[in-house]
Scaffold this active site. Structure first.
Site, PDB file in Angstrom:
ATOM      1  N   GLN A 102       0.839  -1.197   0.000  1.00 42.86           N
ATOM      2  CA  GLN A 102       0.000   0.000   0.000  1.00 42.86           C
ATOM      3  C   GLN A 102       0.875   1.247   0.000  1.00 42.86           C
ATOM      4  OE1 GLN A 102      -3.443  -0.546   3.021  1.00 42.86           O
ATOM      5  NE2 GLN A 102      -1.792  -1.871   3.665  1.00 42.86           N
ATOM      6  N   ASN A 103       2.183   1.035   0.126  1.00 42.89           N
ATOM      7  CA  ASN A 103       3.078   2.192   0.214  1.00 42.89           C
ATOM      8  C   ASN A 103       3.290   2.818  -1.151  1.00 42.89           C
ATOM      9  OD1 ASN A 103       3.248   1.596   2.863  1.00 42.89           O
ATOM     10  ND2 ASN A 103       5.298   0.712   2.785  1.00 42.89           N
ATOM     11  N   ASP A 105       6.001   4.955  -1.480  1.00 40.51           N
ATOM     12  CA  ASP A 105       7.330   5.569  -1.342  1.00 40.51           C
ATOM     13  C   ASP A 105       8.398   4.980  -2.256  1.00 40.51           C
ATOM     14  OD1 ASP A 105       8.070   3.133  -0.077  1.00 40.51           O
ATOM     15  OD2 ASP A 105       7.520   3.919   1.889  1.00 40.51           O
ATOM     16  N   HIS A 120      -1.617   1.408  -4.291  1.00 40.22           N
ATOM     17  CA  HIS A 120      -1.990   2.823  -4.180  1.00 40.22           C
ATOM     18  C   HIS A 120      -1.141   3.757  -5.037  1.00 40.22           C
ATOM     19  CE1 HIS A 120      -3.926   1.896   0.014  1.00 40.22           C
ATOM     20  NE2 HIS A 120      -4.621   1.443  -0.997  1.00 40.22           N
ATOM     21  N   CYS A 148       2.047  18.618 -18.377  1.00 48.00           N
ATOM     22  CA  CYS A 148       2.334  17.424 -19.171  1.00 48.00           C
ATOM     23  C   CYS A 148       3.225  17.771 -20.362  1.00 48.00           C
ATOM     24  CB  CYS A 148       1.016  16.828 -19.657  1.00 48.00           C
ATOM     25  SG  CYS A 148       1.200  15.463 -20.813  1.00 48.00           S
ATOM     26  N   CYS A 151       0.937  17.158 -23.736  1.00 52.74           N
ATOM     27  CA  CYS A 151      -0.233  17.952 -24.137  1.00 52.74           C
ATOM     28  C   CYS A 151      -0.372  19.252 -23.338  1.00 52.74           C
ATOM     29  CB  CYS A 151      -1.513  17.120 -23.994  1.00 52.74           C
ATOM     30  SG  CYS A 151      -2.105  16.960 -22.302  1.00 52.74           S
ATOM     31  N   GLY A 188       3.260  -4.432   8.912  1.00 53.08           N
ATOM     32  CA  GLY A 188       3.152  -2.987   9.109  1.00 53.08           C
ATOM     33  C   GLY A 188       1.963  -2.325   8.450  1.00 53.08           C
ATOM     34  N   THR A 189       0.830  -2.996   8.486  1.00 54.28           N
ATOM     35  CA  THR A 189      -0.378  -2.344   7.979  1.00 54.28           C
ATOM     36  C   THR A 189      -1.468  -2.401   9.041  1.00 54.28           C
ATOM     37  OG1 THR A 189      -2.078  -2.329   6.253  1.00 54.28           O
ATOM     38  CG2 THR A 189      -1.011  -4.429   6.665  1.00 54.28           C
ATOM     39  N   GLU A 216       1.941  -3.482  17.053  1.00 51.54           N
ATOM     40  CA  GLU A 216       0.780  -3.655  17.931  1.00 51.54           C
ATOM     41  C   GLU A 216      -0.247  -4.561  17.287  1.00 51.54           C
ATOM     42  OE1 GLU A 216      -0.335   0.474  18.240  1.00 51.54           O
ATOM     43  OE2 GLU A 216      -1.712   0.269  16.552  1.00 51.54           O
TER      44      GLU A 216
HETATM   45  P1  NAD Z   1      -1.138   3.005   8.632  1.00 54.42           P
HETATM   46  O1  NAD Z   1      -0.385   4.256   8.842  1.00 54.42           O
HETATM   47  O2  NAD Z   1      -2.591   2.987   8.731  1.00 54.42           O
HETATM   48  O3  NAD Z   1      -0.625   1.878   9.650  1.00 54.42           O
HETATM   49  C1  NAD Z   1       0.718   1.596   9.847  1.00 54.42           C
HETATM   50  C2  NAD Z   1       0.814   0.315  10.656  1.00 54.42           C
HETATM   51  O4  NAD Z   1       2.187   0.042  10.852  1.00 54.42           O
HETATM   52  C3  NAD Z   1       0.190   0.380  12.043  1.00 54.42           C
HETATM   53  O5  NAD Z   1      -0.582  -0.783  12.261  1.00 54.42           O
HETATM   54  C4  NAD Z   1       1.396   0.416  12.998  1.00 54.42           C
HETATM   55  O6  NAD Z   1       1.143  -0.248  14.214  1.00 54.42           O
HETATM   56  C5  NAD Z   1       2.422  -0.321  12.183  1.00 54.42           C
HETATM   57  N1  NAD Z   1       3.818   0.035  12.471  1.00 54.42           N
HETATM   58  C6  NAD Z   1       4.337   1.260  12.747  1.00 54.42           C
HETATM   59  N2  NAD Z   1       5.664   1.195  12.877  1.00 54.42           N
HETATM   60  C7  NAD Z   1       6.008  -0.111  12.652  1.00 54.42           C
HETATM   61  C8  NAD Z   1       7.248  -0.796  12.627  1.00 54.42           C
HETATM   62  N3  NAD Z   1       8.418  -0.184  12.867  1.00 54.42           N
HETATM   63  N4  NAD Z   1       7.235  -2.131  12.361  1.00 54.42           N
HETATM   64  C9  NAD Z   1       6.058  -2.783  12.128  1.00 54.42           C
HETATM   65  N5  NAD Z   1       4.857  -2.170  12.131  1.00 54.42           N
HETATM   66  C10 NAD Z   1       4.834  -0.847  12.392  1.00 54.42           C
HETATM   67  O7  NAD Z   1      -0.643   2.480   7.229  1.00 54.42           O
HETATM   68  P2  NAD Z   1      -1.336   1.585   6.132  1.00 54.42           P
HETATM   69  O8  NAD Z   1      -2.039   0.450   6.779  1.00 54.42           O
HETATM   70  O9  NAD Z   1      -0.291   1.317   5.142  1.00 54.42           O
HETATM   71  O10 NAD Z   1      -2.460   2.498   5.452  1.00 54.42           O
HETATM   72  C11 NAD Z   1      -2.290   3.853   5.325  1.00 54.42           C
HETATM   73  C12 NAD Z   1      -2.474   4.471   3.970  1.00 54.42           C
HETATM   74  O11 NAD Z   1      -1.556   5.526   3.916  1.00 54.42           O
HETATM   75  C13 NAD Z   1      -2.163   3.611   2.816  1.00 54.42           C
HETATM   76  O12 NAD Z   1      -3.156   3.880   1.905  1.00 54.42           O
HETATM   77  C14 NAD Z   1      -0.826   4.106   2.249  1.00 54.42           C
HETATM   78  O13 NAD Z   1      -0.907   4.221   0.838  1.00 54.42           O
HETATM   79  C15 NAD Z   1      -0.661   5.482   2.815  1.00 54.42           C
HETATM   80  N6  NAD Z   1       0.701   5.799   3.342  1.00 54.42           N
HETATM   81  C16 NAD Z   1       1.819   5.353   2.701  1.00 54.42           C
HETATM   82  C17 NAD Z   1       3.092   5.641   3.235  1.00 54.42           C
HETATM   83  C18 NAD Z   1       4.308   5.142   2.508  1.00 54.42           C
HETATM   84  O14 NAD Z   1       4.317   5.066   1.292  1.00 54.42           O
HETATM   85  N7  NAD Z   1       5.383   4.770   3.232  1.00 54.42           N
HETATM   86  C19 NAD Z   1       3.208   6.351   4.420  1.00 54.42           C
HETATM   87  C20 NAD Z   1       2.042   6.800   5.046  1.00 54.42           C
HETATM   88  C21 NAD Z   1       0.792   6.489   4.492  1.00 54.42           C
HETATM   89 ZN    ZN Z   2      -1.083  15.163 -21.216  1.00 58.33          ZN
END
Ligand code: NAD
Ligand code: ZN
Length: 244
Positions: A102-103, A105, A120, A148, A151, A188-189, A216
């Site tokens: 879902q990241n 980055d 995402h 762009c 265009c 980590g989600t 957690e």
């Molecule tokens: P979230 O922020 O909702 O949850 C993060 C989860 O990671 C939590 O459950 C937390 O307990 C856990 N966590 C925190 N630190 C940790 C560690 N060191 N080790 C293991 N677990 C750890 O994130 P999500 O569930 O990915 O959803 C959030 C939305 O935000 C997504 O849609 C995503 O696209 C976006 N987002 C992306 C980034 C990125 O690209 N790195 C950063 C922030 C948000």
């Molecule tokens: Zn264009």
């Protein structure tokens, strides 16, 4: 850390021919990327949910791009951590491996992962709101408003915003990876954002052994066979057996 649980997961992974991993913001936390739900979630008193929406971009594209420029600036110097590189290492050991994230980055790719499904989108890509062309853009900061090259239309981040549909292609690749996987590793989600939130139960119903790594307990708990409470950069290298 529970050595026996870790050993159990290592054995499952060693035998598995199809492994799928689902990651969220927590996997990048130790690289210094803030999670949305953490204290660093606010910018100029806006929450991400107020900026990462089609409505916000339609009203004030400059404001939304300023926020993305701030995020680009924060992300640009960050590097993959031990969890990213351990997952890349695991990919090389498993015949059929998919990493669903879902990241946005781009750190998994930089960590060496190859078969990645970005649910995402990616903050380093832009999409034309007129002609739809998608390109990589690593400018920090990006010139506002970005235009762009094809265009002249307004560019937007190639990211799935709140209230938008996930790309069909990414979704079908994700469900194909969940189907019939022997192990699903959820790292980590928060288990709050759909459809990722239901992926653990989808894989579990299909017979996968589901392992979760998080600092957690999450709402996934009911679908999880082994829960490992700890930091991703510490726990993931242990369970993939990269060390020790
Ligand atoms: P979230 O922020 O909702 O949850 C993060 C989860 O990671 C939590 O459950 C937390 O307990 C856990 N966590 C925190 N630190 C940790 C560690 N060191 N080790 C293991 N677990 C750890 O994130 P999500 O569930 O990915 O959803 C959030 C939305 O935000 C997504 O849609 C995503 O696209 C976006 N987002 C992306 C980034 C990125 O690209 N790195 C950063 C922030 C948000
Ligand atoms: Zn264009």
């Amino acid at each position: 850390m529970d050595g026996k649980a870790i050993e159990g997961v290592r054995e499952k992974l060693a035998k598995a021919e199809k492994v799928t991993v689902l990651t969220g913001a927590g996997v990048s936390a130790e690289s210094g990327v803030p999670t949305f739900r953490g204290e660093e979630g606010l910018w100029r008193n806006y929450r991400a949910e107020e900026l990462a929406t089609p409505g916000a971009f339609a009203r004030d594209p400059e404001l939304v791009w300023q926020w993305y420029n701030m995020r680009r600036e924060k992300l640009a110097p960050l590097a993959p951590n031990a969890a990213h590189t351990a997952l890349a290492w695991l990919e090389r050991k498993v015949a059929d491996f998919t990493l669903i994230t879902q990241n946005v980055d781009g750190l998994h790719k930089r960590g060496g992962s190859e078969n990645i499904v970005e649910l995402h989108g990616n903050i380093w890509r832009v999409r034309c709101t007129e002609c739809g062309v998608i390109e990589e853009n690593r400018d920090v900061p990006i010139a506002i408003p970005p235009a762009c090259g094809e265009c002249g239309g307004l560019l937007r981040p190639h990211i799935v915003w709140f209230g938008e549909m996930l790309p069909e292609e990414a979704l079908s690749a994700a469900y194909a990876a969940l189907e019939g996987c022997a192990v699903l590793l959820v790292v980590g989600t928060s288990g709050l954002v759909q459809p990722a939130a239901s992926m653990a139960s989808v894989a579990g119903r299909g017979g996968a052994y589901v392992v979760e790594v998080n600092i957690e307990k999450t709402p996934n708990a009911a679908s999880v066979d082994t829960m490992l409470v700890g930091r991703a950069a510490e726990v993931v290298p242990l369970i993939v057996g990269e060390k020790g």
